[in-house]
Design an enzyme around this catalytic site. Structure first.
Site, short mmCIF file in Angstrom:
data_model
loop_
_atom_site.label_atom_id
_atom_site.label_comp_id
_atom_site.label_asym_id
_atom_site.label_seq_id
_atom_site.Cartn_x
_atom_site.Cartn_y
_atom_site.Cartn_z
N ASP A 1 23.56 32.98 -44.86
CA ASP A 1 24.77 32.45 -45.47
C ASP A 1 25.41 33.52 -46.38
O ASP A 1 24.73 34.15 -47.19
CB ASP A 1 24.41 31.21 -46.30
CG ASP A 1 25.62 30.38 -46.70
OD1 ASP A 1 26.71 30.95 -46.83
OD2 ASP A 1 25.46 29.16 -46.86
N ARG B 1 34.57 10.96 -37.56
CA ARG B 1 34.26 12.39 -37.67
C ARG B 1 35.21 13.25 -36.83
O ARG B 1 35.53 14.38 -37.21
CB ARG B 1 32.82 12.66 -37.22
CG ARG B 1 31.76 12.08 -38.13
CD ARG B 1 30.39 12.48 -37.63
NE ARG B 1 29.33 12.18 -38.57
CZ ARG B 1 28.12 12.72 -38.54
NH1 ARG B 1 27.83 13.62 -37.59
NH2 ARG B 1 27.21 12.40 -39.42
N TYR C 1 27.64 22.56 -45.51
CA TYR C 1 26.95 21.45 -44.85
C TYR C 1 27.98 20.49 -44.25
O TYR C 1 28.87 20.00 -44.94
CB TYR C 1 26.07 20.70 -45.86
CG TYR C 1 25.32 19.53 -45.27
CD1 TYR C 1 24.12 19.73 -44.61
CD2 TYR C 1 25.83 18.24 -45.38
CE1 TYR C 1 23.43 18.66 -44.06
CE2 TYR C 1 25.14 17.16 -44.84
CZ TYR C 1 23.95 17.38 -44.18
OH TYR C 1 23.27 16.32 -43.63
N ARG D 1 18.76 13.35 -48.42
CA ARG D 1 19.76 12.98 -47.41
C ARG D 1 19.12 12.15 -46.29
O ARG D 1 19.38 12.35 -45.11
CB ARG D 1 20.43 14.22 -46.82
CG ARG D 1 21.29 15.00 -47.81
CD ARG D 1 22.19 15.98 -47.07
NE ARG D 1 22.99 16.79 -47.98
CZ ARG D 1 22.70 18.04 -48.31
NH1 ARG D 1 21.63 18.62 -47.81
NH2 ARG D 1 23.47 18.72 -49.14
N LYS E 1 27.16 33.20 -48.91
CA LYS E 1 27.05 32.91 -50.34
C LYS E 1 25.62 32.94 -50.87
O LYS E 1 25.39 32.62 -52.04
CB LYS E 1 27.69 31.55 -50.66
CG LYS E 1 27.06 30.35 -50.01
CD LYS E 1 27.78 29.07 -50.44
CE LYS E 1 27.15 27.82 -49.85
NZ LYS E 1 27.37 27.73 -48.39
N LYS F 1 11.61 18.28 -42.37
CA LYS F 1 11.90 19.47 -43.12
C LYS F 1 10.74 19.82 -44.03
O LYS F 1 9.99 18.96 -44.46
CB LYS F 1 13.14 19.26 -43.99
CG LYS F 1 14.47 19.09 -43.30
CD LYS F 1 15.57 18.95 -44.34
CE LYS F 1 16.94 18.94 -43.70
NZ LYS F 1 18.01 18.82 -44.71
N GLU G 1 27.19 18.53 -34.22
CA GLU G 1 26.54 17.33 -33.71
C GLU G 1 27.31 16.69 -32.56
O GLU G 1 26.89 15.66 -32.03
CB GLU G 1 26.32 16.33 -34.85
CG GLU G 1 25.31 16.82 -35.88
CD GLU G 1 25.00 15.78 -36.94
OE1 GLU G 1 25.77 14.80 -37.07
OE2 GLU G 1 24.00 15.96 -37.66
N HIS H 1 19.60 30.30 -45.97
CA HIS H 1 20.35 30.59 -47.18
C HIS H 1 19.47 30.66 -48.43
O HIS H 1 19.95 31.02 -49.50
CB HIS H 1 21.45 29.55 -47.40
CG HIS H 1 20.95 28.17 -47.70
ND1 HIS H 1 20.43 27.34 -46.73
CD2 HIS H 1 20.87 27.49 -48.87
CE1 HIS H 1 20.07 26.20 -47.29
NE2 HIS H 1 20.31 26.27 -48.58
#
Length: 447
Positions: free
Chosen positions: A161, A262, A193, A376, A163, A399, A329, A136
């Site tokens: 993405d 979740r 996300y 995060r 957007k 990352k 997940e 994205h």
């Protein structure tokens, strides 16, 4: 009288000899003149052809980007070994994303951006892989990732993405159009996300990949902040080891109690920005499935992907997962524990070294801290993290960000390309190098 006749005969013989000699020399001179004329004409022709060739070569042959845009290679990157104390590494790669703003000649772009355009071994050519890449932002990061994993026998589905900025989408599309085995997903998602849209992006690409004439063996999914540690050859060999041959790799365990909210509560994506709980309890999972929890990243067999798209059990679980939190997940790892699923790993746990990630809560145990910064609770790598990444030798590292990890990415990228070319069993083309080892004096001159 006899003497006089002899004298006349001798004189006539001499005259005849002189005439014949003159005639021979005349003929030889004419022949020599013709020969030299021919050689002169030949030389002129060669000269003209050379000029035409050089002009054509100047106009159309692949050329490197201007070295003036190159950043200096880092002295503190210890990943690339020097053969002596008199050499250092000189960057050959000068990536500039404004390259995509002007006219794009594909074969020049492939050379300028150092893409490897032929299989590096028969072993790799005979085992094509499929990749799903969801992105994205950060065009430069995407270009670096794609060229690191690119091989002409593989196939790549890029999900952008919905957007994402239009200029970003256009640049990615133009890049993909230059490769017959790289394409954008036919259906895009507005990705959130932790939302169902992230899972659906992978599903969309899988549907496209199965329509491809390339008979890929396994599919790997990536995000735009990943970078490979293993080479394409190493990936193939790792996935063909006895433990993983014809087996899906979806690290995970039975869903822990602390994370069951979740899938027990209904969730909703809000404006493509975040996922919120609706405060309503969900029905139990379909087919009495045991829900597992694991990584969103995988290596899946082609037969398993066909099962995911066609099995009623897989489709029912997909629909049930629509209002769960971060369904990617639990979806893959849950299906991989279904006995009937092709390549399932019903007794599997966290096995499968897919990602090298520095989680904040694992500091002091799995790793000794993040040398970049945490986002995060995941480390955005710094240069000092590279030795840990290389030693970990996972399939990929996560990352990286261009804004925070540029020097770290430079280091890992050049180390990775150096390893890839060392493993190749075909002649190496000069455009494949991202860096070359040069004498210190030469490097100073080039700099």
């Amino acid at each position: 009288m006899i003497g006089l006749e002899s004298a006349v005969a001798e004189r006539n013989f001499r005259l005849l000899y002189i005439v014949r000699s003159s005639l021979c020399w005349t003929i030889m001179f004419q022949l020599e003149s013709v020969k030299w004329s021919f050689l002169v004409l030949l030389g002129i022709s060669i000269f003209i052809c050379s000029i035409i060739y050089l002009k054509a070569r100047t106009s159309y042959a692949p050329t490197a980007l201007s070295p003036l845009t190159c950043r200096p290679f880092l002295d503190n990157c210890q990943a690339l070994p020097n053969t002596s104390s008199y050499t250092r590494w000189q960057r050959m790669e000068c990536l500039d994303i404004t390259y995509f703003d002007g006219p794009l000649i594909c074969y020049r772009m492939q050379a300028d951006l150092h893409f490897i355009m032929e299989p590096l071994s028969t072993e790799e050519a005979n085992y094509p892989l499929a990749f799903i890449i969801t992105i994205h932002k950060e065009l430069e990061m995407f270009v670096r990732l794609l060229r690191a994993i690119y091989a002409p026998q593989n196939i790549y589905c890029i999900h952008v993405d919905v957007k994402a900025p239009e200029k970003f989408k256009t640049s990615v599309r133009r890049l993909a159009d230059c490769f017959p085995n790289v394409f954008l997903a036919s259906v895009g998602e507005r990705v959130t996300y932790g939302g169902f849209s992230r899972l659906k992006a992978d599903i969309n690409c899988m549907e496209d990949l199965l329509k491809s004439p390339i008979k890929w063996k396994k599919v790997i999914n990536l995000c735009g902040q990943d970078f490979p540690i293993k080479s394409n050859l190493e990936l193939i060999r790792y996935m063909q080891e006895a433990e993983w041959r014809d087996i899906n790799m979806t690290p995970g365990i039975k869903q822990p109690e602390y994370i069951q909210y979740r899938t027990q509560m209904q969730h909703i994506e809000v404006n493509g920005d975040y996922v919120a709980s609706k405060g309503i309890r969900k029905d139990p999972p379909p087919h009495n499935l045991q829900i597992y929890f694991g990584t969103a990243y995988y290596s899946l067999t082609r037969a398993f992907v066909e099962y995911v798209l066609n099995s009623s059990m897989a489709q029912d679980l997909l629909e049930w997962s629509r209002d769960t939190y971060s369904p990617d997940e639990h979806y893959w790892v849950t299906l991989n524990h279904v006995k009937e699923a092709p390549g399932s790993n019903i007794n599997g746990g966290w096995e499968g070294d897919i990602r090298a990630i520095k989680w904040k809560d694992q500091e002091g145990t799995v790793h000794h801290g993040c040398n970049g910064r945490y986002v995060r609770d995941i480390c955005i790598y710094g240069t000092e993290d590279i030795p840990w990444i290389i030693e970990k030798n996972s399939m990929f590292a996560n990352k990286f960000e261009i804004t925070d990890s540029l020097e770290a990415l430079d280091c890992l990228e050049n180390w990775h390309r150096h390893k890839v070319l060392q493993q190749a069993v075909v002649p190496i083309q000069s455009s494949w190098h991202l860096a070359i080892e040069v004498n210190v004096s030469s490097a100073i001159t080039m700099g």
